[in-house]
Enzyme design. Structure first.
Site, short mmCIF file in Angstrom:
data_model
loop_
_atom_site.label_atom_id
_atom_site.label_comp_id
_atom_site.label_asym_id
_atom_site.label_seq_id
_atom_site.Cartn_x
_atom_site.Cartn_y
_atom_site.Cartn_z
N GLN A 88 75.70 60.80 -126.00
CA GLN A 88 76.46 59.65 -126.48
C GLN A 88 76.20 58.39 -125.67
OE1 GLN A 88 77.82 58.39 -129.45
NE2 GLN A 88 78.61 60.49 -129.45
N ASN B 129 82.48 61.63 -126.48
CA ASN B 129 82.10 61.14 -127.80
C ASN B 129 83.27 60.56 -128.59
OD1 ASN B 129 82.35 64.15 -127.52
ND2 ASN B 129 82.68 63.99 -129.73
N CYS C 289 92.78 67.97 -141.11
CA CYS C 289 93.92 68.25 -141.99
C CYS C 289 93.72 69.60 -142.67
CB CYS C 289 94.06 67.14 -143.03
SG CYS C 289 95.54 67.31 -144.05
N GLY D 53 70.54 67.64 -129.48
CA GLY D 53 71.45 67.86 -128.37
C GLY D 53 71.95 69.29 -128.25
N THR E 30 55.02 74.65 -132.42
CA THR E 30 54.13 73.51 -132.60
C THR E 30 54.94 72.21 -132.57
OG1 THR E 30 52.65 74.85 -133.94
CG2 THR E 30 52.41 72.46 -134.12
N HIS F 192 69.38 61.22 -132.83
CA HIS F 192 70.09 60.52 -133.91
C HIS F 192 71.24 59.65 -133.40
CE1 HIS F 192 73.91 62.91 -134.58
NE2 HIS F 192 73.25 63.72 -133.76
#
Length: 371
Positions: free
Chosen positions: A177, A149, A320, A69, A235, A199
């Site tokens: 997403q 997302n 955090c 992406g 390639t 993925h």
């Protein structure tokens, strides 16, 4: 481990693993080679391209394979900026985009491009009228994500597509997403570019695709030989190309399966039964990805909630640093109050989530005494 972080990444589907295997073990030829092994892999790549195209209703020659992406998004933004620089240097996007859009926009800003970041409403949704109001004579590209997302909120892409067409402006949507979760038809949406990340759809990490409408020409991000219709040199990654093709074929087969949405709704009802007004859904209640629940545990810290949920994989958009929790930029753009935003946890379900998993998470949430 109960995995509820499918928006972050997905496991590789078994059918996808099987189609990859022959190209790992036997058919290793270069698709550009003029011999049997080359022909074999060339045919496999083109079949995969067709499978991806079939999922979004386009011609196979309009699909370019990429590394994912981020590359697809960079290719659109930088490639369009280069080709269209004589027309203008204005780009329109939103405040809730993925960093794979926001950071290339910031990069282009350093090179003299002007970027307008449109606001969103309390549901995290862009108003198409705001997009139209932001258009200028020098606007060369509009890029708005198909769904967010973090919250799962679906954007009015079809409406924006009509506006882009009216003003003859190129339009891109990052659908990473959304692919495989909701139906997507590029002709219906009137987009010129569409990003796919493997993925997110049960293919391996490191493979993606970019839809480019056939009459459009942009500058390649990677220069070299004439691979991918001279739009992306290198390639071909045959193993991952066939994986993405099969993943898209499976996704098309499963689009009418409502079981994940039903399980997500069951989870949300369970949370409401336990916590009532102590939680808040971030995002649109209806116009949302069928697998996504961004839930704020009001007055709590989302990171601490996750820490206590042992054996559960979910995520939070907060971070955090030195003991202080920073609020997700998406929730900040939605103007979610601080005491609500800091308690946000994103649960995203997938094909391998079971009702037993959800019941167990609900029990765990009861046990850690968040009420």
């Amino acid at each position: 481990m109960i995995y509820l972080d499918y928006n972050a990444t997905t496991p590789i589907e078994e059918r996808v693993k099987k189609v990859m295997k022959p190209y790992i073990e036997d058919y290793f030829g270069n698709p550009s080679s003029n011999h049997e092994l080359g022909y074999k892999t060339k045919t496999a790549v083109e079949n995969a391209r067709r499978q991806v195209a079939d999922l979004i209703n386009c011609d196979s020659e309009e699909i370019i394979f990429t590394s994912g992406g981020s590359e697809s998004n960079n290719m659109v933004l930088k490639g369009t900026a280069y080709i269209k620089s004589k027309k203008g240097k204005h780009i329109i996007t939103s405040k809730i985009e993925h960093p794979a859009i926001l950071n290339p926009c910031r990069f282009l800003s350093k090179s003299g491009y002007d970027v307008t970041y449109v606001s969103v409403d309390k549901y995290g949704m862009v108003n198409a009228k705001d997009i139209e109001d932001a258009i200028r004579e020098d606007t060369i590209l509009i890029t708005i994500m198909h769904s967010n997302n973090e919250t799962g909120t679906l954007q009015p892409i079809k409406e924006i597509g009509k506006i882009a067409e009216k003003y003859n402006i190129l339009f891109h949507t990052d659908a990473s997403q959304s692919i495989g979760k909701v139906p997507i038809n590029v002709e219906d949406l009137k987009v010129d570019f569409l990003t796919i990340a493997g993925h997110k759809v049960y293919a391996p990490k490191g493979i993606g695709a970019l839809y480019i409408r056939k009459e459009i020409n942009i500058e390649p991000l990677i220069h070299g030989a004439s691979h991918e219709s001279s739009k992306r040199a290198g390639t071909e990654n045959v193993i991952f190309d066939v994986a993405l093709g099969e993943a898209c074929a499976i996704a098309k087969e499963k689009l009418k399966d409502n079981s994940i949405k039903e399980l997500t709704d069951y989870f949300y009802k369970g949370l409401l039964n336990i916590f009532g007004h102590g939680i808040r859904l971030n995002g649109h209640e209806v116009k949302r990805l069928p697998n996504t629940l961004n839930i704020s545990f009001i007055g709590k810290d989302g990171i601490q909630v996750l820490d206590k949920l042992e054996g559960v994989a979910a995520s939070t958009g907060s971070a955090c640093h030195s003991g202080l929790t920073s609020i997700s930029p998406v929730l900040r753009a939605m103007k979610v109050p601080d005491d609500v935003a800091t308690g946000a946890v994103r649960f995203s379900l997938g094909r391998y989530t079971s009702k037993e998993d959800i019941d167990m998470v609900l029990e765990k949430l009861k046990d850690i005494n968040l009420i």
